[in-house]
Design an enzyme around this catalytic site. Structure first.
Site, PDB file in Angstrom:
ATOM      1  N   VAL A  65      62.198  20.947  62.893  1.00 11.99           N
ATOM      2  CA  VAL A  65      61.490  19.692  62.680  1.00 11.99           C
ATOM      3  C   VAL A  65      62.456  18.537  62.918  1.00 11.99           C
ATOM      4  O   VAL A  65      63.590  18.551  62.434  1.00 11.99           O
ATOM      5  CB  VAL A  65      60.915  19.627  61.247  1.00 11.99           C
ATOM      6  N   GLY A  78      63.262  28.159  51.970  1.00  7.87           N
ATOM      7  CA  GLY A  78      64.200  28.410  50.892  1.00  7.87           C
ATOM      8  C   GLY A  78      63.469  28.790  49.619  1.00  7.87           C
ATOM      9  O   GLY A  78      62.291  29.156  49.635  1.00  7.87           O
ATOM     10  N   PHE A  79      64.151  28.670  48.499  1.00  5.18           N
ATOM     11  CA  PHE A  79      63.563  29.083  47.226  1.00  5.18           C
ATOM     12  C   PHE A  79      62.310  28.278  46.882  1.00  5.18           C
ATOM     13  O   PHE A  79      61.311  28.821  46.426  1.00  5.18           O
ATOM     14  CB  PHE A  79      64.587  28.950  46.107  1.00  5.18           C
ATOM     15  N   GLU A  94      84.277  31.070  42.778  1.00  5.26           N
ATOM     16  CA  GLU A  94      83.923  32.439  43.156  1.00  5.26           C
ATOM     17  C   GLU A  94      84.640  32.869  44.428  1.00  5.26           C
ATOM     18  O   GLU A  94      85.094  34.019  44.546  1.00  5.26           O
ATOM     19  CB  GLU A  94      82.407  32.533  43.301  1.00  5.26           C
ATOM     20  N   GLY A 152      60.611  24.603  55.588  1.00  5.35           N
ATOM     21  CA  GLY A 152      61.737  25.173  54.856  1.00  5.35           C
ATOM     22  C   GLY A 152      61.351  26.417  54.087  1.00  5.35           C
ATOM     23  O   GLY A 152      60.460  26.378  53.232  1.00  5.35           O
TER      24      GLY A 152
END
Length: 422
Positions: A80, A14-15, A172, A12
């Protein structure tokens, strides 16, 4: 545990995964990063791609480019499908397996439709670039179809947009769709009045932005409704979604564009590991962010159920980055034989949500900010966390262009199939 010279596999980009790798620079370990996409995505601004304000390239970066100067990092494009904790192997969709000494799983979350997966076809969620371009296409096509139809009921349905879920993403989205209809598109159509667009924000709970202070929640609701065309429906869940519209409670509302922002489900990491999970599928981890009984396996970000000071840590970017930093500290301590860090503790950076042009809400501990000062603070914070000077400049210029001219620069209808054009 001696980690020196060991192979660390990170699943992963990501952050959490990127922060973990960043903080292990120079640690003397080999790292293999696996992701099913070739880019890192700045998800907090994904809704702005979906609503034509930003281009995809402004919030995503090729993973290989990010680590081209890190000889200790190998990047693999792959999916994965399982983990063999006994053999210490990660299994990929292509049939291959990669051995690890330490495994970090940070695979994020996916959409959750509360047992109604059939709704996904009619109400896409917002987690990937593909999701964003799908939603953007559907929004723009709705205006195009309204322009060409002569049936007033069909035109009204095409100009009805429903967003399900009133967290920050839902709020948003509604704010920018309202600005599209009232500020950006009116002069571009001849047969329809885009001001007549109806934008619904549907929330099963009693109020929008439930994680915020009630006063800020009410401010956000008032600010949205002042935009014109926005209708907030709270206290009643959606019970059906079809291609024709939504049913809220017992009431059917014709709406040709529906967007899902109501729930998420963790990736199947708990199934891979045969580990205990919460109701959303998040792996229950120890205070060291490892799987119980497997100190060599870390689970981070939206994939993990993490608690700090008796509270569950929210699934947001700052929390994921802090978890990546913490896991790297644990590894470094193992490398040097130093004492393990104290249990993970989340440092809240507050809650932020923008409601549209010149309007946002920010909550940090007992401090509250709303209106245009919050909007500027929100924008500065997001630009700061983007990767690289070029991206920060590109996003800032796109925002400035939209603010000054009233035009969004990414209003292109791309991809899709004929069924969406009806």
């Amino acid at each position: 545990m001696d980690e020196n010279g060991r192979h660390i596999v990170v699943v992963g980009a990501g952050f959490a995964g990127l922060q973990f790798i960043k903080d292990l620079k120079g640690a003397g370990v080999r790292i293999t990063l696996i992701d099913q996409r070739n880019h890192h995505l700045f998800q907090p601004l994904l809704y702005q791609v979906a609503t034509t304000l930003l281009a995809t390239s402004e919030i995503a970066w090729p993973i290989r480019r990010l680590f081209r100067d890190r000889d200790d990092v190998t990047t693999l494009l792959g999916t994965v499908i399982g983990v063999d904790a006994t053999a210490r192997e990660v299994r990929l969709e292509d049939g291959s397996a990669i051995s690890y000494d330490t495994l970090v799983i940070a695979t994020g979350a996916r959409h959750a439709y509360f047992g109604h997966d059939e709704w996904a076809e009619h109400a896409p969620g917002l987690k990937t670039l593909e999701d964003a371009t799908t939603i953007r296409r559907r929004i723009l096509l709705a205006f195009e179809r309204a322009e060409t139809t002569t049936d007033p009921d069909e035109r009204a349905a095409e100009l009805t947009f429903a967003v399900i879920g009133a967290g920050p993403t839902g709020v948003e989205l509604v704010g920018i769709i309202a600005e599209l209809a009232h500020r950006i598109l009116p002069r571009e159509f001849r047969q329809i009045d885009t001001h007549r667009a109806r934008i619904l924000l549907v929330e099963a709970g009693p109020r929008i932005l439930a994680a915020f202070d009630p006063e800020l929640s009410q401010y956000a609701a008032d600010a949205l409704e002042k935009k014109g065309g926005v209708q907030i429906l709270t206290g009643t869940p959606v019970t059906q979604i079809t291609a024709q519209g939504i049913t809220v409670g017992d009431d059917f509302i014709p709406a040709r564009t529906v967007i899902w922002a109501a729930g998420v489900q963790a990736s199947p990491a708990a199934e891979w590991l045969d580990a205990e999970a919460d109701r959303a599928g998040r792996v229950m981890v120890t205070p060291a962010l490892t799987v119980d009984g497997h100190p060599d396996i870390f689970v981070l970000g939206d994939t993990a159920h993490v608690e700090s000071d008796g509270q569950m840590v929210p699934g947001i970017a700052p929390a994921a980055k802090q978890q990546g930093q913490y896991a790297a500290r644990v590894i470094r301590a193992r490398l040097t034989g130093a004492e393990a860090p104290d249990p993970f503790r989340y440092r809240s950076m507050g809650n932020l949500a923008t409601i549209g042009r010149n309007s946002a809400v920010i909550e940090y501990k007992k401090w509250r900010l709303r209106g245009w000062p919050a909007w500027w603070a929100w924008g500065i914070a997001h630009i700061y966390f983007l990767i690289g000077t070029r991206s920060r400049l590109a996003v800032a210029l796109s925002w400035l262009w939209s603010f000054v001219t009233g035009q969004n620069s990414a209003r292109l209808i791309t991809q899709g199939d004929n069924s969406e054009r009806r």
